[in-house]
Design a protein around this motif. Structure first.
Motif, PDB file in Angstrom:
ATOM      1  N   ILE A   1     -16.935  -7.938  26.421  1.00  0.00           N
ATOM      2  CA  ILE A   1     -16.450  -7.177  27.578  1.00  0.00           C
ATOM      3  C   ILE A   1     -16.716  -7.956  28.864  1.00  0.00           C
ATOM      4  O   ILE A   1     -15.844  -8.066  29.734  1.00  0.00           O
ATOM      5  CB  ILE A   1     -17.097  -5.772  27.618  1.00  0.00           C
ATOM      6  CG1 ILE A   1     -16.559  -4.911  26.472  1.00  0.00           C
ATOM      7  CG2 ILE A   1     -16.871  -5.106  28.971  1.00  0.00           C
ATOM      8  CD1 ILE A   1     -17.319  -3.618  26.257  1.00  0.00           C
ATOM      9  N   ASP A   2     -17.908  -8.523  28.990  1.00  0.00           N
ATOM     10  CA  ASP A   2     -18.233  -9.319  30.172  1.00  0.00           C
ATOM     11  C   ASP A   2     -17.304 -10.529  30.295  1.00  0.00           C
ATOM     12  O   ASP A   2     -16.861 -10.879  31.387  1.00  0.00           O
ATOM     13  CB  ASP A   2     -19.682  -9.791  30.124  1.00  0.00           C
ATOM     14  CG  ASP A   2     -20.686  -8.666  30.315  1.00  0.00           C
ATOM     15  OD1 ASP A   2     -20.278  -7.565  30.753  1.00  0.00           O
ATOM     16  OD2 ASP A   2     -21.877  -8.888  30.006  1.00  0.00           O
ATOM     17  N   LEU A   3     -17.005 -11.170  29.174  1.00  0.00           N
ATOM     18  CA  LEU A   3     -16.115 -12.327  29.177  1.00  0.00           C
ATOM     19  C   LEU A   3     -14.705 -11.935  29.622  1.00  0.00           C
ATOM     20  O   LEU A   3     -14.094 -12.618  30.444  1.00  0.00           O
ATOM     21  CB  LEU A   3     -16.068 -12.966  27.786  1.00  0.00           C
ATOM     22  CG  LEU A   3     -15.137 -14.159  27.631  1.00  0.00           C
ATOM     23  CD1 LEU A   3     -15.633 -15.335  28.460  1.00  0.00           C
ATOM     24  CD2 LEU A   3     -15.039 -14.545  26.169  1.00  0.00           C
ATOM     25  N   VAL A   4     -14.204 -10.825  29.101  1.00  0.00           N
ATOM     26  CA  VAL A   4     -12.867 -10.359  29.485  1.00  0.00           C
ATOM     27  C   VAL A   4     -12.833 -10.032  30.976  1.00  0.00           C
ATOM     28  O   VAL A   4     -11.893 -10.404  31.682  1.00  0.00           O
ATOM     29  CB  VAL A   4     -12.446  -9.145  28.631  1.00  0.00           C
ATOM     30  CG1 VAL A   4     -11.203  -8.477  29.181  1.00  0.00           C
ATOM     31  CG2 VAL A   4     -12.238  -9.569  27.187  1.00  0.00           C
TER      32      VAL A   4
ATOM     33  N   ARG B   1     -10.545 -11.868  33.890  1.00  0.00           N
ATOM     34  CA  ARG B   1      -9.624 -11.101  34.736  1.00  0.00           C
ATOM     35  C   ARG B   1      -9.910 -11.310  36.211  1.00  0.00           C
ATOM     36  O   ARG B   1      -9.007 -11.204  37.041  1.00  0.00           O
ATOM     37  CB  ARG B   1      -9.703  -9.611  34.414  1.00  0.00           C
ATOM     38  CG  ARG B   1      -9.029  -9.267  33.127  1.00  0.00           C
ATOM     39  CD  ARG B   1      -9.025  -7.778  32.914  1.00  0.00           C
ATOM     40  NE  ARG B   1      -8.412  -7.457  31.628  1.00  0.00           N
ATOM     41  CZ  ARG B   1      -8.560  -6.312  31.009  1.00  0.00           C
ATOM     42  NH1 ARG B   1      -9.286  -5.367  31.552  1.00  0.00           N
ATOM     43  NH2 ARG B   1      -7.979  -6.107  29.845  1.00  0.00           N
ATOM     44  N   SER B   2     -11.151 -11.577  36.571  1.00  0.00           N
ATOM     45  CA  SER B   2     -11.491 -11.733  37.975  1.00  0.00           C
ATOM     46  C   SER B   2     -11.129 -13.116  38.508  1.00  0.00           C
ATOM     47  O   SER B   2     -11.026 -13.297  39.710  1.00  0.00           O
ATOM     48  CB  SER B   2     -12.987 -11.469  38.198  1.00  0.00           C
ATOM     49  OG  SER B   2     -13.762 -12.491  37.611  1.00  0.00           O
ATOM     50  N   ARG B   3     -10.934 -14.084  37.616  1.00  0.00           N
ATOM     51  CA  ARG B   3     -10.519 -15.423  38.026  1.00  0.00           C
ATOM     52  C   ARG B   3      -9.020 -15.444  38.247  1.00  0.00           C
ATOM     53  O   ARG B   3      -8.276 -14.747  37.565  1.00  0.00           O
ATOM     54  CB  ARG B   3     -10.817 -16.451  36.927  1.00  0.00           C
ATOM     55  CG  ARG B   3     -12.223 -16.828  36.782  1.00  0.00           C
ATOM     56  CD  ARG B   3     -12.404 -18.047  35.908  1.00  0.00           C
ATOM     57  NE  ARG B   3     -11.365 -18.277  34.926  1.00  0.00           N
ATOM     58  CZ  ARG B   3     -11.583 -18.606  33.667  1.00  0.00           C
ATOM     59  NH1 ARG B   3     -12.801 -18.712  33.231  1.00  0.00           N
ATOM     60  NH2 ARG B   3     -10.584 -18.828  32.850  1.00  0.00           N
ATOM     61  N   PRO B   4      -8.554 -16.292  39.155  1.00  0.00           N
ATOM     62  CA  PRO B   4      -7.098 -16.437  39.267  1.00  0.00           C
ATOM     63  C   PRO B   4      -6.563 -17.088  38.001  1.00  0.00           C
ATOM     64  O   PRO B   4      -7.265 -17.845  37.336  1.00  0.00           O
ATOM     65  CB  PRO B   4      -6.922 -17.349  40.479  1.00  0.00           C
ATOM     66  CG  PRO B   4      -8.240 -17.992  40.707  1.00  0.00           C
ATOM     67  CD  PRO B   4      -9.281 -17.098  40.106  1.00  0.00           C
TER      68      PRO B   4
END
Length: 170
Positions: free
Chosen positions: A75-78, A82-85
């Protein structure tokens, strides 16, 4: 005479008992991204080693702890992804033909990329595996855990959608 396990022995036993199951669990959750799943298993075991004194003593409790940590790491990886461009795709310039460098080709290429981007994830993945990576339908089916017929059907409908989208831009 009771023997107590050292933390290293306990983590070794946990790894032997649960690593394969964790890997299968994470491969399913990552849609076949084996390298990512392996990295998550490794990080899960590292967390178990760091918190060996807090692990449940019963085997079922330890298993639940490992799976919970693995799921939370995913979950943290996903969330981090998602927060990266989004990454820009790497274009292999060796495959480009410099002799046909024209405005018409550039417009057609942009139209194809836009049409490819409009496909659903399932259709895009199947086309990329079959036509860009050159994988056989059976390999793609095995990787996606779907029947071969489903892969062929997705490819058919994806190509049809590409053709329709390209025709609409003409």
């Amino acid at each position: 005479m009771t023997t107590t396990m050292t933390p290293g022995d306990r983590i070794g036993a946990l790894h032997a008992a649960h690593a394969a199951g964790l890997l299968g669990f994470l491969i399913g959750l990552t849609r076949g991204e084996r390298q990512t799943a392996e990295d998550l298993v490794q990080e899960t075991m590292l967390r178990a080693w760091r918190h060996a004194d807090h692990l449940p003593d019963d085997p079922e409790g330890a298993r639940r702890w490992l799976y919970t940590v693995a799921r939370r790491l995913l979950i943290d990886l996903v969330r981090a992804r998602r927060s990266r461009p989004p990454e820009t795709p790497v274009v292999d310039l060796d495959r480009a033909c410099p002799a046909e460098d024209s405005t018409e080709l550039a417009v057609a290429t942009q139209a194809m990329l836009a049409a490819f981007g409009n496909l659903s994830d399932a259709h895009r993945d199947v086309l990329a595996d079959l036509h860009l990576r050159g994988e056989a339908p059976a390999e793609v089916a095995r990787k996606l855990r779907v029947p071969v017929g489903t892969v062929k059907s997705r490819a058919h409908y994806a190509l049809r959608a590409l053709r329709n989208d390209m025709a609409a831009t003409d």
